[in-house]
Design an enzyme around this catalytic site. Structure first.
Site, PDB file in Angstrom:
ATOM      1  N   ARG A   1       1.577  -1.313   7.016  1.00 59.95           N
ATOM      2  CA  ARG A   1       2.144  -1.562   8.157  1.00 59.95           C
ATOM      3  C   ARG A   1       2.940  -2.969   8.267  1.00 59.95           C
ATOM      4  O   ARG A   1       3.943  -3.125   8.610  1.00 59.95           O
ATOM      5  CB  ARG A   1       1.390  -1.435   9.490  1.00 59.95           C
ATOM      6  CG  ARG A   1       1.155   0.027   9.960  1.00 59.95           C
ATOM      7  CD  ARG A   1       0.377   0.147  11.085  1.00 59.95           C
ATOM      8  NE  ARG A   1       0.372   1.636  11.462  1.00 59.95           N
ATOM      9  CZ  ARG A   1      -0.757   2.338  10.743  1.00 59.95           C
ATOM     10  NH1 ARG A   1      -1.740   1.832  10.182  1.00 59.95           N
ATOM     11  NH2 ARG A   1      -0.886   3.589  11.428  1.00 59.95           N
TER      12      ARG A   1
ATOM     13  N   TYR B   1      -7.372  15.045   1.018  1.00 57.53           N
ATOM     14  CA  TYR B   1      -6.684  15.646   0.287  1.00 57.53           C
ATOM     15  C   TYR B   1      -7.413  16.310  -0.742  1.00 57.53           C
ATOM     16  O   TYR B   1      -8.835  16.221  -0.691  1.00 57.53           O
ATOM     17  CB  TYR B   1      -5.367  14.744  -0.280  1.00 57.53           C
ATOM     18  CG  TYR B   1      -4.557  14.349   0.715  1.00 57.53           C
ATOM     19  CD1 TYR B   1      -3.721  14.987   1.732  1.00 57.53           C
ATOM     20  CD2 TYR B   1      -4.270  13.018   1.003  1.00 57.53           C
ATOM     21  CE1 TYR B   1      -3.110  14.630   2.452  1.00 57.53           C
ATOM     22  CE2 TYR B   1      -3.411  12.374   1.984  1.00 57.53           C
ATOM     23  CZ  TYR B   1      -2.754  13.179   2.664  1.00 57.53           C
ATOM     24  OH  TYR B   1      -2.147  12.734   3.944  1.00 57.53           O
TER      25      TYR B   1
ATOM     26  N   GLN C   1       1.269   6.611  -7.116  1.00 59.79           N
ATOM     27  CA  GLN C   1       0.059   7.280  -6.847  1.00 59.79           C
ATOM     28  C   GLN C   1       0.278   8.979  -6.839  1.00 59.79           C
ATOM     29  O   GLN C   1       1.058   9.616  -6.141  1.00 59.79           O
ATOM     30  CB  GLN C   1      -0.430   6.923  -5.335  1.00 59.79           C
ATOM     31  CG  GLN C   1      -1.507   7.381  -4.781  1.00 59.79           C
ATOM     32  CD  GLN C   1      -1.945   7.328  -3.403  1.00 59.79           C
ATOM     33  OE1 GLN C   1      -1.230   8.049  -2.513  1.00 59.79           O
ATOM     34  NE2 GLN C   1      -2.773   6.359  -2.896  1.00 59.79           N
TER      35      GLN C   1
ATOM     36  N   SER D   1       0.851  -1.256   0.138  1.00 56.96           N
ATOM     37  CA  SER D   1       0.101   0.039  -0.074  1.00 56.96           C
ATOM     38  C   SER D   1       0.888   1.118  -0.084  1.00 56.96           C
ATOM     39  O   SER D   1       1.886   1.170   0.531  1.00 56.96           O
ATOM     40  CB  SER D   1      -0.775  -0.070   1.212  1.00 56.96           C
ATOM     41  OG  SER D   1      -1.935   1.060   1.024  1.00 56.96           O
ATOM     42  N   PRO D   2       0.384   2.449  -0.650  1.00 52.37           N
ATOM     43  CA  PRO D   2       1.035   3.491  -0.487  1.00 52.37           C
ATOM     44  C   PRO D   2       1.447   4.243   0.772  1.00 52.37           C
ATOM     45  O   PRO D   2       0.413   4.145   1.743  1.00 52.37           O
ATOM     46  CB  PRO D   2       0.183   4.487  -1.159  1.00 52.37           C
ATOM     47  CG  PRO D   2      -0.699   3.809  -2.018  1.00 52.37           C
ATOM     48  CD  PRO D   2      -0.815   2.439  -1.365  1.00 52.37           C
TER      49      PRO D   2
ATOM     50  N   ARG E   1      -8.324   5.931  -5.529  1.00 52.64           N
ATOM     51  CA  ARG E   1      -8.394   5.711  -4.209  1.00 52.64           C
ATOM     52  C   ARG E   1      -9.428   6.754  -3.718  1.00 52.64           C
ATOM     53  O   ARG E   1      -9.063   7.876  -3.941  1.00 52.64           O
ATOM     54  CB  ARG E   1      -6.862   5.852  -3.418  1.00 52.64           C
ATOM     55  CG  ARG E   1      -7.118   5.760  -1.835  1.00 52.64           C
ATOM     56  CD  ARG E   1      -6.105   5.531  -1.179  1.00 52.64           C
ATOM     57  NE  ARG E   1      -5.578   3.965  -1.052  1.00 52.64           N
ATOM     58  CZ  ARG E   1      -4.428   3.474   0.060  1.00 52.64           C
ATOM     59  NH1 ARG E   1      -4.095   4.332   0.713  1.00 52.64           N
ATOM     60  NH2 ARG E   1      -4.505   2.257  -0.187  1.00 52.64           N
TER      61      ARG E   1
END
Length: 787
Positions: A735, A593, A512, A433-434, A641
């Site tokens: 993580r 964002y 991304q 994942s980013p 996303r």
């Protein structure tokens, strides 16, 4: 109560109750001598029996407002784990239960006339009336005073008179309401109606059956609890219930209609009731479970949906834990604190599982078009308590059949099957994942990024994603964020992409692209996440002039010409990403964002063509997507996303998320990467294992669009379960890949898989076998209450 009546006090249901002339002060030790128990269900009765058995000198009184043989359910299911605790704590009760149990191993799932059977599950059930009789007998034998047809005195009076007050007065607990300011309960009512019935025969398995009627989908939950009796629960969404007219007929007509709808399951037999009524399930959560010497037990403290069979189980385990803590701790306050500390995490975990199960049944209609065996696997794993690996141990034949239907080659776990997006075929379903690293200088990725992304690419994932790469200096989150707004940055990214392609062949790398919007100009994460820079700030822009936090910089509302400039910045960054050789591009429209800020009604308060309805809020993100797609190579996929919920009132809903996904799909998106939240600072997320995956599941089945699931997915077993159940197409993990860059390689080794879905780099091949570990002995049972 004994003694003259001098002071009337308010009863638990508003009646007058007597008080003794000389109330005793509560005992200060952890071994209360006088115990009052409100409620004579399994929770209260079992607690009474345990406490009396541990100390026969105790005076224990149970108040139950109903008659001894009144009960409103039929069968009770107990797990082997719970029975083990009962056996250890009270062999007499355990032995009595054993003589009345009906046991079975199979679960039958009937879907579109196809019956799928999964074995090895191990259930034990008995009649609720029989359970109460056993507990009544045990309490009487031990000397517990049982007061039936008797309202308990008011809780405050009991608290003054007894050493300990145990409130086991159920989901409608008057005690909980009396101390609501302390317990701070939250009661959530859900969307399905159900009725609790019985049949005069025994199912030969736990049976789930789906009926697709002209009014909508209905489901039956059935299980045997005696050699000649079964519990039958009929459930359906509120809308279906009303459409079918169940809101307009009496109890007998409801029962007759249910028997007709599920005639095949019942073999044409009738159903019976016991004061049965249609109801909606309510999830009860309390912030606190105790107040001074008053403590909540069982449904008074918490509820969990019946579809995971947990109510009586949790109540019995509460009683075991409370009794143990009273033995172990120096005083009652310490014992009640210990009880809460022990039980609340366990109950919270169970409630999360129950909520997942409940919501699965609420949305049952989404899954009806799945192949029959996959539908059954999806149902069995709905709560995330039963997983792919666990089910494979229980019933290898069933699980292997589901895998074959899915297309898994022999010996290939679902996570190592390939997946195609446009012209890109991923060799497995794992995505790194980013993750923002905040380690760039002037937006240029350096050696750290080469090593970071290179290591994860060597670790075996099918797709490795960059962090959010910003499209302008002002679009950065922090001074350490990477960019793609200069040629130097583009060349630095090309170096990383070439390394991945050369040294980890078969691994794809995606970029991304995003713009920070109102969440920019902040410190590095480890210096204060979302905290404004102390100096060197740059101006922020957003759909509306709303700061992220009260102390954050207030952004300027974007003008039409600025929107055009930002769209061109995204286009230029996408062009550079294509030249750098990235295999996939993801547009970041999540986490508050810039583009996410347009989508959420909480952050977009514009009154022009870019604000208002969802269609208008989508306009600018779709313009950006179209501009990028026009310069991004046709054969390479694009994903988006999104935050599928804002976790805040008035924000984006799950229904909105489906429409957002449909809109991007219509413009050419190849998949939706489904995240949640981080849009507003006062969000209230419901954290837990795989807690975001239901949103991906919903979008996938509502739109038929491929999805990427994210959010606390940490084990390869979870990945296999989600993929095989059809809840997602890809799983993105963050993580776990920070903890273990070679997470995917190790997942293959731990499953004894060595096939085309993963490749060990030649220099690492010697490490492809799991190292030996030292021996560890299993812990002893937690609740040891003596012989």
């Amino acid at each position: 109560m004994e003694g003259a009546v001098t002071v009337p006090t308010k009863g638990a249901r508003g009646t007058a109750r007597p008080a003794p002339t000389s109330p005793q002060l509560p005992n200060e030790t952890s071994h209360p001598l006088r115990v009052a128990i409100i409620g004579g269900g399994p929770a209260g009765l079992y607690a009474a029996a345990l406490l009396k058995r541990l100390d026969p000198t105790r005076e224990i009184t149970v108040w139950e407002r109903n008659a001894p043989d009144d009960t409103f359910g039929f069968g009770v299911v107990l797990s082997d784990e719970t029975l083990g605790g009962i056996e250890h704590a009270d062999p007499t009760v355990y032995a009595a239960l054993q003589t009345h149990f009906t046991r079975w191993d199979d679960i039958d799932i009937v879907h579109r006339a196809a019956r799928q059977t999964s074995g090895g599950h191990g259930f034990a059930a008995l009649g609720r009336k029989r359970l109460l009789e056993i507990l009544h007998d045990r309490c009487r034998a031990l000397g517990v005073e049982l007061r039936f047809r008797s309202e308990a005195p008011y809780p405050a009076w009991l608290a003054e008179t007894y050493d300990l007050v145990i409130a086991a007065d159920g989901v409608n607990s008057a005690t909980r309401e009396a101390y609501a300011h302390v317990f701070r309960p939250h009661v959530a009512t859900h969307h399905c109606r159900y009725i609790w019935l019985a049949a005069d025969f025994a199912f030969d398995a736990f049976r789930f059956e789906v009926a697709e009627t002209e009014h909508g989908v209905m489901q039956l939950h059935g299980y045997p609890y005696a050699p000649d009796a079964s519990t039958v629960i009929v459930e359906m969404h509120e809308d279906v219930w009303r459409a079918a007219g169940f809101d307009e007929v009496d109890e007998q007509e409801s029962i007759a209609r249910c028997a007709k709808i599920f005639a095949d399951a019942l073999g044409g037999r009738s159903l019976k009731s016991n004061k049965s009524a249609w109801t909606t399930f309510r999830t009860v959560v309390n912030e606190r479970w105790s107040h001074e010497n008053v403590v909540l037990l069982g449904d008074a403290a918490h509820t969990a949906h019946f579809s995971i069979g947990s109510g009586t189980k949790l109540a019995v385990e509460d009683a075991l834990a409370l009794a143990a803590c009273l033995e172990e701790q120096p005083d009652i306050p310490a014992a009640l604190r210990a009880y809460e500390e022990e039980r609340k995490p366990v109950v919270a975990s169970t409630q999360r599982a129950a909520r997942a199960s409940l919501e699965w049944f609420e949305n049952l209609g989404l899954y009806l078009d799945q192949p029959s065996r996959q539908f059954a696997f999806n149902l069995l794993t709905r709560s995330r308590r039963v997983t792919h690996d666990n089910l494979r141990l229980r019933d290898a034949g069933f699980t292997e059949a589901v895998e074959r239907d899915f297309g898994c080659p022999a010996g290939t776990p679902p996570m190592f099957t390939p997946f195609r997006l446009r012209g890109l075929t991923l060799r497995n379903r794992v995505v790194v994942s980013p993750m923002d690293m905040y380690s760039a200088t002037d937006g240029v990725p350096g050696d750290f990024h080469l090593v970071h992304l290179g290591a994860r690419a060597l670790g075996g994932a099918g797709l490795v994603m960059t962090e959010m790469v910003c499209v302008s200096p002002e679009g950065r989150i922090t001074p350490g964020c990477t960019g793609l707004y200069t040629g130097k940055q583009g060349e630095a990214w090309r170096r990383i992409v070439q390394f991945v392609h050369a040294q980890a062949p078969g691994t794809a790398i995606g970029v991304q692209l995003g713009h920070s919007g109102r969440k920019g100009s902040t410190r590095l994460m480890w210096e204060g996440i979302d905290e404004p820079l102390e100096d060197g700030n740059w101006p922020l822009v957003a759909p509306s002039p709303l700061p992220y936090k009260p102390y954050s910089q207030t952004p300027r509302e974007l003008t039409r010409s600025q929107l055009t400039d930002i769209r061109e910045q995204f286009t230029a960054a996408a062009w550079r990403a294509a030249r750098a050789g990235f295999d996939l591009l993801e547009l970041h429209c999540a986490h508050g964002y810039l583009l996410s800020g347009f989508l959420s009604p909480l952050t977009n308060q514009r009154t022009d063509a870019y604000g208002g309805s969802l269609e208008k809020r989508l306009r600018f993100p779709l313009e950006v997507f179209d501009a990028i797609r026009s310069v991004w190579p046709e054969e390479r996929p694009m994903t988006v996303r999104i935050s599928a919920t804002d976790w805040a009132e008035g924000g984006t809903t799950a229904e909105d998320a489906v429409e957002i996904a449909r809109a991007f799909a219509a413009h050419g998106a190849d998949a939706i990467d489904v995240s949640t939240g981080q849009v507003v600072a006062d969000e209230q997320p419901e954290y837990g294992r795989s807690y975001q995956t239901p949103y991906a599941d919903r979008i996938r089945h509502a739109t038929r669009l491929p999805v990427v699931a994210v959010g606390a997915i940490s084990s390869w077993d979870d990945v296999n379960s989600l993929i095989l159940a059809g809840r997602t197409d890809l799983c993105a993990l963050a993580r776990p890949h920070l903890y273990d860059p070679h997470w995917t390689l190790h997942a293959a080794a731990e499953q004894d898989y060595d096939g085309p879905g993963v490749a060990w780099p030649a220099p690492y091949r010697a490490g492809s076998r799991r190292p030996q570990t030292g021996r560890t002995d299993a812990p002893k049972p937690r609740l040891s209450l003596g012989s």
